[in-house]
Design a protein around this motif. Structure first.
Motif, PDB file in Angstrom:
ATOM      1  N   SER A   1       2.557  13.228  -4.919  1.00  0.00           N
ATOM      2  CA  SER A   1       2.742  13.614  -5.749  1.00  0.00           C
ATOM      3  C   SER A   1       3.358  13.314  -6.941  1.00  0.00           C
ATOM      4  N   TRP A   2       3.610  12.024  -6.882  1.00  0.00           N
ATOM      5  CA  TRP A   2       3.318  12.077  -8.592  1.00  0.00           C
ATOM      6  C   TRP A   2       2.356  12.201  -9.537  1.00  0.00           C
TER       7      TRP A   2
ATOM      8  N   LYS B   1       1.025  -0.902  -0.005  1.00  0.00           N
ATOM      9  CA  LYS B   1       0.329  -0.266  -0.212  1.00  0.00           C
ATOM     10  C   LYS B   1       0.685   0.897   0.044  1.00  0.00           C
ATOM     11  N   LEU B   2       0.228   2.316  -0.909  1.00  0.00           N
ATOM     12  CA  LEU B   2       1.552   3.854  -0.944  1.00  0.00           C
ATOM     13  C   LEU B   2       0.292   4.167  -0.340  1.00  0.00           C
ATOM     14  N   PRO B   3       1.177   5.927   0.097  1.00  0.00           N
ATOM     15  CA  PRO B   3       0.560   6.394   0.795  1.00  0.00           C
ATOM     16  C   PRO B   3       0.127   7.401   0.394  1.00  0.00           C
ATOM     17  N   LEU B   4      -1.167   7.592   0.439  1.00  0.00           N
ATOM     18  CA  LEU B   4      -1.370   8.747  -0.229  1.00  0.00           C
ATOM     19  C   LEU B   4      -0.958  10.076  -0.547  1.00  0.00           C
TER      20      LEU B   4
ATOM     21  N   ALA C   1       0.614  15.108  -9.523  1.00  0.00           N
ATOM     22  CA  ALA C   1       1.167  16.314  -9.279  1.00  0.00           C
ATOM     23  C   ALA C   1       2.420  17.196 -10.608  1.00  0.00           C
ATOM     24  N   PHE C   2       3.403  15.893 -10.226  1.00  0.00           N
ATOM     25  CA  PHE C   2       4.735  15.321 -10.844  1.00  0.00           C
ATOM     26  C   PHE C   2       3.945  15.503 -12.656  1.00  0.00           C
ATOM     27  N   PHE C   3       3.141  14.755 -12.498  1.00  0.00           N
ATOM     28  CA  PHE C   3       2.985  14.151 -13.762  1.00  0.00           C
ATOM     29  C   PHE C   3       2.137  15.178 -15.093  1.00  0.00           C
ATOM     30  N   GLY C   4       0.648  15.605 -14.167  1.00  0.00           N
ATOM     31  CA  GLY C   4      -0.260  16.524 -14.325  1.00  0.00           C
ATOM     32  C   GLY C   4       0.600  17.793 -14.911  1.00  0.00           C
ATOM     33  N   ILE C   5       1.156  18.344 -14.239  1.00  0.00           N
ATOM     34  CA  ILE C   5       1.975  19.415 -14.481  1.00  0.00           C
ATOM     35  C   ILE C   5       3.065  19.101 -15.790  1.00  0.00           C
ATOM     36  N   LEU C   6       4.147  17.970 -15.709  1.00  0.00           N
ATOM     37  CA  LEU C   6       5.063  17.559 -17.167  1.00  0.00           C
ATOM     38  C   LEU C   6       3.321  17.723 -18.626  1.00  0.00           C
ATOM     39  N   MET C   7       2.507  16.721 -18.107  1.00  0.00           N
ATOM     40  CA  MET C   7       1.561  16.914 -19.256  1.00  0.00           C
ATOM     41  C   MET C   7       0.442  18.233 -19.842  1.00  0.00           C
TER      42      MET C   7
END
Length: 73
Positions: free
Chosen positions: A26-27, A18-21, A29-35
């Motif tokens: 953060s990932w 289980k990955l923390p929220l 947000a990073f990919f959203g800004i990159l897109m």
């Protein structure tokens, strides 16, 4: 000739990690800004709103503009 079937071995259930929220956010947000940056360069980096002068960026993303339906000429 007789065939022998081995009994199934005891298995333990696989529990996914289980990955923390916070990590997922953060990932995302990073990919959203990159897109958004890529969308800007493909769709709007030309003319009055251009960040870079010249037509170099336009030439690099020219085919992507047509593929995505952006008019460029």
């Amino acid at each position: 000739m007789a065939q022998h079937v081995a009994p199934p071995a005891a298995t333990t259930p696989v529990v996914p990690a289980k990955l923390p929220l916070k990590v997922i956010a953060s990932w995302a947000a990073f990919f959203g800004i990159l897109m958004l940056v890529l969308l800007y360069f493909v769709g709007a980096e030309q003319g009055a709103v251009s960040v870079f002068s010249g037509a170099e960026v336009h030439e690099w993303v020219h085919d992507a503009r047509h593929l995505l339906g952006f008019p460029c000429h």
